[in-house]
Design an enzyme around this catalytic site. Structure first.
Site, PDB file in Angstrom:
ATOM      1  N   ARG A 130       0.827  -1.244   0.085  1.00 56.98           N
ATOM      2  CA  ARG A 130       0.007  -0.188   0.276  1.00 56.98           C
ATOM      3  C   ARG A 130       0.774   1.350  -0.049  1.00 56.98           C
ATOM      4  NH1 ARG A 130      -5.251   1.428  -1.496  1.00 56.98           N
ATOM      5  NH2 ARG A 130      -6.334   2.526   0.313  1.00 56.98           N
ATOM      6  N   THR A 419      -9.006   0.678 -10.181  1.00 62.77           N
ATOM      7  CA  THR A 419      -8.491  -0.587  -9.663  1.00 62.77           C
ATOM      8  C   THR A 419      -8.389  -1.683 -10.639  1.00 62.77           C
ATOM      9  OG1 THR A 419      -9.205   0.104  -7.398  1.00 62.77           O
ATOM     10  CG2 THR A 419      -8.339  -2.224  -7.411  1.00 62.77           C
ATOM     11  N   THR A 437      -3.977  -0.735  -7.651  1.00 61.40           N
ATOM     12  CA  THR A 437      -4.707   0.330  -7.930  1.00 61.40           C
ATOM     13  C   THR A 437      -3.671   1.370  -8.219  1.00 61.40           C
ATOM     14  OG1 THR A 437      -6.475   1.595  -6.984  1.00 61.40           O
ATOM     15  CG2 THR A 437      -5.052   0.806  -5.374  1.00 61.40           C
ATOM     16  N   GLU A 439      -6.008   3.978  -7.423  1.00 63.29           N
ATOM     17  CA  GLU A 439      -7.115   4.640  -6.724  1.00 63.29           C
ATOM     18  C   GLU A 439      -8.256   5.122  -7.871  1.00 63.29           C
ATOM     19  OE1 GLU A 439      -9.981   5.335  -4.716  1.00 63.29           O
ATOM     20  OE2 GLU A 439      -9.505   7.145  -5.091  1.00 63.29           O
ATOM     21  N   SER A 483      -7.881   0.741   2.945  1.00 63.02           N
ATOM     22  CA  SER A 483      -8.390   0.233   1.462  1.00 63.02           C
ATOM     23  C   SER A 483      -9.552  -0.524   1.690  1.00 63.02           C
ATOM     24  CB  SER A 483      -7.510  -0.518   1.164  1.00 63.02           C
ATOM     25  OG  SER A 483      -7.719  -1.113  -0.119  1.00 63.02           O
ATOM     26  N   SER A 484     -10.419  -0.792   0.646  1.00 63.80           N
ATOM     27  CA  SER A 484     -11.388  -2.022   0.533  1.00 63.80           C
ATOM     28  C   SER A 484     -11.111  -2.881  -0.347  1.00 63.80           C
ATOM     29  CB  SER A 484     -12.628  -1.179  -0.035  1.00 63.80           C
ATOM     30  OG  SER A 484     -13.058  -0.364   0.623  1.00 63.80           O
ATOM     31  N   GLY A 504     -13.380  -1.896  -7.815  1.00 64.58           N
ATOM     32  CA  GLY A 504     -14.860  -1.152  -7.538  1.00 64.58           C
ATOM     33  C   GLY A 504     -14.840  -0.235  -6.279  1.00 64.58           C
TER      34      GLY A 504
HETATM   35  N1  GLY Z   1      -8.534   2.871  -3.859  1.00 60.09           N
HETATM   36  C1  GLY Z   1      -9.033   1.500  -3.799  1.00 60.09           C
HETATM   37  C2  GLY Z   1      -9.132   0.814  -2.466  1.00 60.09           C
HETATM   38  O1  GLY Z   1      -7.999   0.906  -1.778  1.00 60.09           O
HETATM   39  O2  GLY Z   1     -10.018   0.313  -1.926  1.00 60.09           O
END
Ligand code: GLY
Length: 597
Positions: A130, A419, A437, A439, A483-484, A504
């Site tokens: 990350r 992403t 990603t 983002e 993050s997701s 997504g």
């Molecule tokens: N930027 C997308 C995520 O990290 O969830």
């Protein structure tokens, strides 16, 4: 010239000009309008995969498989796997191509999370690549002089949002641990495509046209994506010699080429001189960046272990909570067409997202009750809330067991979908799930040395506090934004059973959880599971995928008390199931394919 490039050039009957970063005039006479047509003829294997996808069939294989968001990237990974490379090697090759052909979604200027299943040991390892906030970032990074949060795109576009990239180091670390192929050779396909040209995909062209005003703000970005002021068009051939040069540096010197020396200096200069909204990224930030191995988060579901990336991603914890709550109910008996199944899924998601907004952030900076959030007793108690007949009238975060005092306010940071996701199984039985990603689509829109820089820092909360109480996911120097992303490997009896993930934004969590339910509870194959129309609830409206049979569920969900929002839901799920051979599925909403042998 590599096989993939020869095939591409032959398919398009092109003579590619040698000049820098330009769209060739020598293009196919008509811009391609659909992804299948755009990639037909590149290779027999791609043709077969496109046909399978178009007819809703999965791809099957005995030995290895890759599913990725662009056929050229999947082919690069497939070539590596076919030559005996590992899943980590194939990821490096595929990611290098994705950064060229799908630059709006991922690349060298971004970050990623990787889940690895090692067939020899049975171990699952998770690596955190990350982005980090610069050391000079402050908690008020995204506030104006009055302390009000900036408008989202005022924060995104420019230097302020750029975190220290993690993807190059993650590629290298995965190769160091699990690679079998020569690092240098893994960039050959991407370099050949960047130098020789690749056909712009319909999706890339459409996104450039849509984002033209923002891309036009920075000369280097505009020169590449809007040559002579016109958006690059589908089917045109684009070269990117700067990207080829950057990859050559990485091929020879490793990821260090991007974290030290002239490329790093260009990154820093670009961020710090971005007109209107410069950032603070420094050479020191780049030089101290490191990939972190984190404990995998695994949650039982129907006798499997669903394993993924823990904080700073909320992915595995939130997917794990949703599935953990649903494990207490019989979704198989209800079936996919039953509104009661979607009530359970919707309210399990609302409960999980409530906890996510309160508790989940970078564990290197804030205490997070990781174990407590997925403890069986906690899931029992939260699942009991789902026992009624209608949508829960109110949902709030729970109080998971933890030995720290916790008083956090709820975060409502915006995450818009971009992403990319790569799923791979190699001939040795290892599996890799990586979500990657920059983002937002095109990240910060800053373009340097042939690649885009991320805007990942806007995944932090723009507010530091709510009602005087701190928000766990506020900006702090050196911290990683929540993050997701939910790269996932489902394990059964100590071996990998399903490799899956999606782009997504925060809907990633719903896309992944739903597809796992479709595969494990409803008996769908992976292609059916990823194609199943979406119904997603993130603790707000119940989002229903427009133009699909899911729309028929809207009145029934409204009758249960949900506010329904019918809209496009652009996942990009890529899944591989393991068992009696390999079966691959690629999301029909995007350009990706599964390739295997
Ligand atoms: N930027 C997308 C995520 O990290 O969830």
């Amino acid at each position: 010239m590599t096989r993939i490039f020869q095939a591409l050039a032959a398919a398009l009957l092109l003579s590619v000009p040698a000049t820098a970063q330009q769209v060739s005039d020598a293009v196919a006479p008509e811009a391609q309008t659909d992804a299948g047509a755009a990639f037909t003829g590149v290779s027999d294997r791609i043709d077969a995969a496109l046909q399978a996808k178009a007819s809703g069939q999965p791809v099957t294989a005995d030995s290895w498989m890759i599913a990725a968001a662009n056929p050229l990237a999947a082919q690069a990974g497939a070539d590596v796997l076919e030559a005996g490379g590992s899943a980590a090697d194939a990821m490096v090759a595929a990611q290098a191509v994705l950064g060229l052909v799908e630059p709006q979604s991922s690349g060298l200027g971004g970050g990623a999370f990787l889940v690895w299943y090692d067939a020899a040991s049975g171990q699952v390892t998770t690596l955190d690549g990350r982005e980090t906030a610069p050391l000079k970032a402050t908690p008020t990074l995204f506030q104006d002089e009055q302390g009000a949060p900036l408008k989202f795109f005022d924060a995104v576009v420019g230097g302020l949002s750029v975190g220290t990239p993690g993807t190059p180091q993650l590629m290298q670390e995965a190769h160091r641990r699990w690679g079998r192929a020569n690092w240098h050779d893994l960039f050959d396909d991407a370099i050949a495509l960047a130098d020789g040209g690749f056909a712009v995909s319909p999706r890339l062209a459409e996104m450039v046209a849509r984002d033209a005003d923002r891309l036009a703000r920075f000369p280097a970005t505009a020169d590449y994506f809007l040559p002579a002021g016109q958006p690059i068009a589908a089917g045109q051939v684009l070269t990117n010699p700067d990207y080829a040069d950057t990859l050559r540096q990485i091929a020879v010197h490793g990821a260090d080429a991007l974290y030290h020396g002239p490329i790093a200096e260009d990154i820093v200069r670009t961020v710090r001189t971005a007109p209107g909204n410069p950032g603070t990224l420094s050479m020191l930030d780049l030089s101290i960046y490191h990939v972190v191995e984190r404990p995998a988060v695994c949650v039982p579901y129907r006798g499997n272990d669903v394993c993924g990336m823990g904080p700073p991603s909320s992915g595995a914890l939130t997917v794990g909570q949703i599935l953990g709550l649903l494990d207490r109910y019989d979704l198989a008996a209800l079936g996919a067409q039953n509104p009661e199944a979607w009530r359970l899924i919707g309210d399990a998601s609302r409960l999980a997202f409530a906890d996510r907004g309160r508790y989940m952030a970078d564990t290197d900076f804030v205490p997070v009750p990781v174990q407590g959030l997925v403890a069986p007793e906690y899931l029992d108690a939260r699942a009991a809330l789902l026992g009624g007949d209608d949508a829960l009238p109110e949902v709030s975060p729970g109080t998971p067991d933890f030995d720290h005092a916790l008083l956090w306010a709820d975060d409502a940071s915006i995450e818009l979908p971009s992403t990319s996701h790569i799923s791979i199984v190699d001939a040795y039985g290892n599996a890799l799930s990586m979500t990657t990603t920059v983002e937002n689509a095109f990240g910060s829109r800053l373009f340097v040395r042939g690649f885009l820089l991320n805007n990942e820092l806007t995944d932090f909360s723009f507010r530091t506090h709510a009602d005087g109480i701190p928000i766990a996911n506020r900006v702090e120097p050196g911290k990683r934004p929540r993050s997701s992303m939910a790269p996932t490997i489902v394990m059964k009896d100590g071996t990998a059973r399903l490799v899956i993930g999606s782009p997504g934004g925060s809907r990633i969590i719903g896309y992944v959880a739903k597809s796992i339910v479709a595969y494990l509870d409803w008996g769908m194959d992976v292609q059916q599971a990823v194609a199943l129309p979406h119904l997603v609830n993130r603790f707000g409206t119940y989002d229903i995928e427009a133009g699909t049979e899911a729309e028929a569920m809207a009145p029934q969900l409204e009758a249960l008390g949900y506010q329904v929002n019918t809209r496009d839901l652009n996942s990009g799920l890529h899944a591989i199931s393991l068992g009696d051979g390999l079966t691959g599925g690629a999301d029909p909403r995007r350009e990706g394919i599964a390739l295997g042998d």
